[in-house]
Scaffold this active site. Structure first.
Site, short mmCIF file in Angstrom:
data_model
loop_
_atom_site.label_atom_id
_atom_site.label_comp_id
_atom_site.label_asym_id
_atom_site.label_seq_id
_atom_site.Cartn_x
_atom_site.Cartn_y
_atom_site.Cartn_z
N SER A 146 0.86 -1.19 0.00
CA SER A 146 0.00 0.00 0.00
C SER A 146 0.89 1.24 0.00
CB SER A 146 -0.88 0.02 1.25
OG SER A 146 -1.50 1.28 1.38
N TYR A 160 -2.18 -0.45 9.98
CA TYR A 160 -2.23 -0.95 8.60
C TYR A 160 -0.97 -0.52 7.84
CZ TYR A 160 -3.91 -1.16 3.72
OH TYR A 160 -4.04 -1.40 2.37
P1 NAD Z 1 -11.17 -5.85 -0.73
O1 NAD Z 1 -11.61 -5.74 0.68
O2 NAD Z 1 -12.18 -5.74 -1.81
O3 NAD Z 1 -10.34 -7.19 -0.98
C1 NAD Z 1 -9.57 -7.81 0.00
C2 NAD Z 1 -9.99 -9.25 0.05
O4 NAD Z 1 -9.14 -9.95 0.96
C3 NAD Z 1 -11.43 -9.42 0.58
O5 NAD Z 1 -12.16 -10.18 -0.34
C4 NAD Z 1 -11.24 -10.15 1.89
O6 NAD Z 1 -12.29 -11.07 2.18
C5 NAD Z 1 -9.93 -10.88 1.63
N1 NAD Z 1 -9.30 -11.30 2.88
C6 NAD Z 1 -9.02 -10.53 3.97
N2 NAD Z 1 -8.49 -11.30 4.94
C7 NAD Z 1 -8.42 -12.56 4.44
C8 NAD Z 1 -7.99 -13.79 4.96
N3 NAD Z 1 -7.50 -13.88 6.21
N4 NAD Z 1 -8.07 -14.90 4.19
C9 NAD Z 1 -8.55 -14.83 2.92
N5 NAD Z 1 -8.98 -13.68 2.38
C10 NAD Z 1 -8.94 -12.57 3.13
O7 NAD Z 1 -10.07 -4.73 -0.91
P2 NAD Z 1 -9.03 -4.37 -2.07
O8 NAD Z 1 -8.97 -2.90 -2.08
O9 NAD Z 1 -9.33 -5.10 -3.33
O10 NAD Z 1 -7.68 -4.88 -1.41
C11 NAD Z 1 -6.77 -5.77 -2.02
C12 NAD Z 1 -5.39 -5.47 -1.47
O11 NAD Z 1 -5.01 -4.15 -1.86
C13 NAD Z 1 -5.30 -5.51 0.06
O12 NAD Z 1 -4.09 -6.12 0.43
C14 NAD Z 1 -5.28 -4.05 0.44
O13 NAD Z 1 -4.63 -3.80 1.65
C15 NAD Z 1 -4.53 -3.46 -0.74
N6 NAD Z 1 -4.73 -2.03 -0.91
C16 NAD Z 1 -5.95 -1.52 -1.24
C17 NAD Z 1 -6.10 -0.14 -1.38
C18 NAD Z 1 -7.42 0.49 -1.73
O14 NAD Z 1 -7.51 1.74 -1.67
N7 NAD Z 1 -8.43 -0.25 -2.10
C19 NAD Z 1 -5.01 0.70 -1.19
C20 NAD Z 1 -3.79 0.15 -0.86
C21 NAD Z 1 -3.66 -1.21 -0.73
#
Ligand code: NAD
Length: 252
Positions: A146, A160
């Site tokens: 991130s 985080y």
């Molecule tokens: P999201 O919440 O749609 O997807 C994350 C997925 O991870 C969810 O489906 C959740 O159920 C799954 N998950 C969480 N814990 C889990 C576990 N213990 N076992 C199996 N699955 C698990 O969010 P996203 O934005 O698509 O996030 C994807 C990645 O991108 C994450 O690592 C997040 O930290 C990172 N990220 C997102 C953003 C943003 O702004 N959306 C920014 C920076 C980083």
């Protein structure tokens, strides 16, 4: 589409960045293991869409933050004859809007376990299977970090941000550790991306609120992160390891 006869695992792939990444990897010919935590209907929908487009995928329910969950996940992968050559450590959780003095050990541990321990455990199992020293074909790992790993996210979610800092350090260390075993390890740092993680974390309107602070003046789309992940996983990045690519709209 030319099928690769190789498996790529995407964790947390029932929605958001993971779901789009799974679809793009399937379009590139991987058989995709769509890992998910709880939403069977959503994961099945991702698999269905991949199959309707001529690709191959299977869904596996498993909590990647736990040894038992990771064992279940990799047992399902091992049940295939195809080798695992790609891993996207995408699963992650976020809770927003708290200062450090408000954080409980419970919240901190939840975030670290999902974001850090989960990435470690899946990388460990993937390396065992990919390593050319262990009879594997080699492969590539992409850890989803991130932009918060650099900004630190003060006053919002330093837990985080610190977890993603650990993910960056894992990327760099592991890249060096397994480079001679035919495995590349890279990371992607998404910025503010339009997914449900913000609503789940406690602030649905977060991307819109902070968009004016982004140099590109907008939040990103999951596809814009997924394409960066797929590049690093692919042979187009064959001499790139230990790198972390920003997909943040200019936030550095
Ligand atoms: P999201 O919440 O749609 O997807 C994350 C997925 O991870 C969810 O489906 C959740 O159920 C799954 N998950 C969480 N814990 C889990 C576990 N213990 N076992 C199996 N699955 C698990 O969010 P996203 O934005 O698509 O996030 C994807 C990645 O991108 C994450 O690592 C997040 O930290 C990172 N990220 C997102 C953003 C943003 O702004 N959306 C920014 C920076 C980083």
């Amino acid at each position: 589409m030319i099928k690769k006869n190789e498996i790529a695992l995407v964790t947390g792939a029932s929605r958001g960045i993971g779901a789009v990444t799974a679809k793009l990897l399937a379009a590139q010919g991987y058989t995709v293991c769509v890992n998910y935590h709880s939403r069977t209907d959503a994961a099945d929908q991702v698999v269905k869409e991949i199959e309707e487009n001529g690709g191959s995928a299977f869904a596996v329910k498993a909590d990647i933050s736990k040894e038992e969950g990771v064992a279940t996940l990799f047992a399902a992968i091992d049940a295939n004859t195809m080798p695992l050559t790609g891993l996207v450590n995408n699963a992650g959780i976020l809770f927003t809007q708290s200062k450090l003095v408000e954080l409980t050990a419970e919240r901190i541990n939840k975030v670290l376990t999902a974001n850090v321990t989960g990435s470690f455990l899946c990388a460990r199992e993937a390396v065992k299977r990919m390593s050319t020293e262990r009879g594997g074909k080699g492969g590539a790992i992409v850890n989803v970090s991130s932009g918060a790993s650099r900004t630190g996210s003060p006053g919002e979610y330093v837990d985080y941000a610190a977890s993603k800092g650990a993910v960056d350090t894992l990327t760099i260390g592991l890249a060096k550790e397994v480079a001679a075993e035919g495995i590349r390890v890279n990371g992607v740092r998404p910025g503010l991306i339009h997914t449900d993680i913000h609503a789940d974390g406690g602030e649905p309107g977060r991307v819109a609120r902070l968009a004016p602070r982004i140099p590109m003046q907008r939040g990103g789309e999951p596809e814009e992160v997924a394409r960066a992940i797929c590049f690093l996983l692919s042979e187009d990045a064959s001499y790139t390891t230990g790198s972390i690519l920003d997909a943040t709209g200019g936030v550095v």
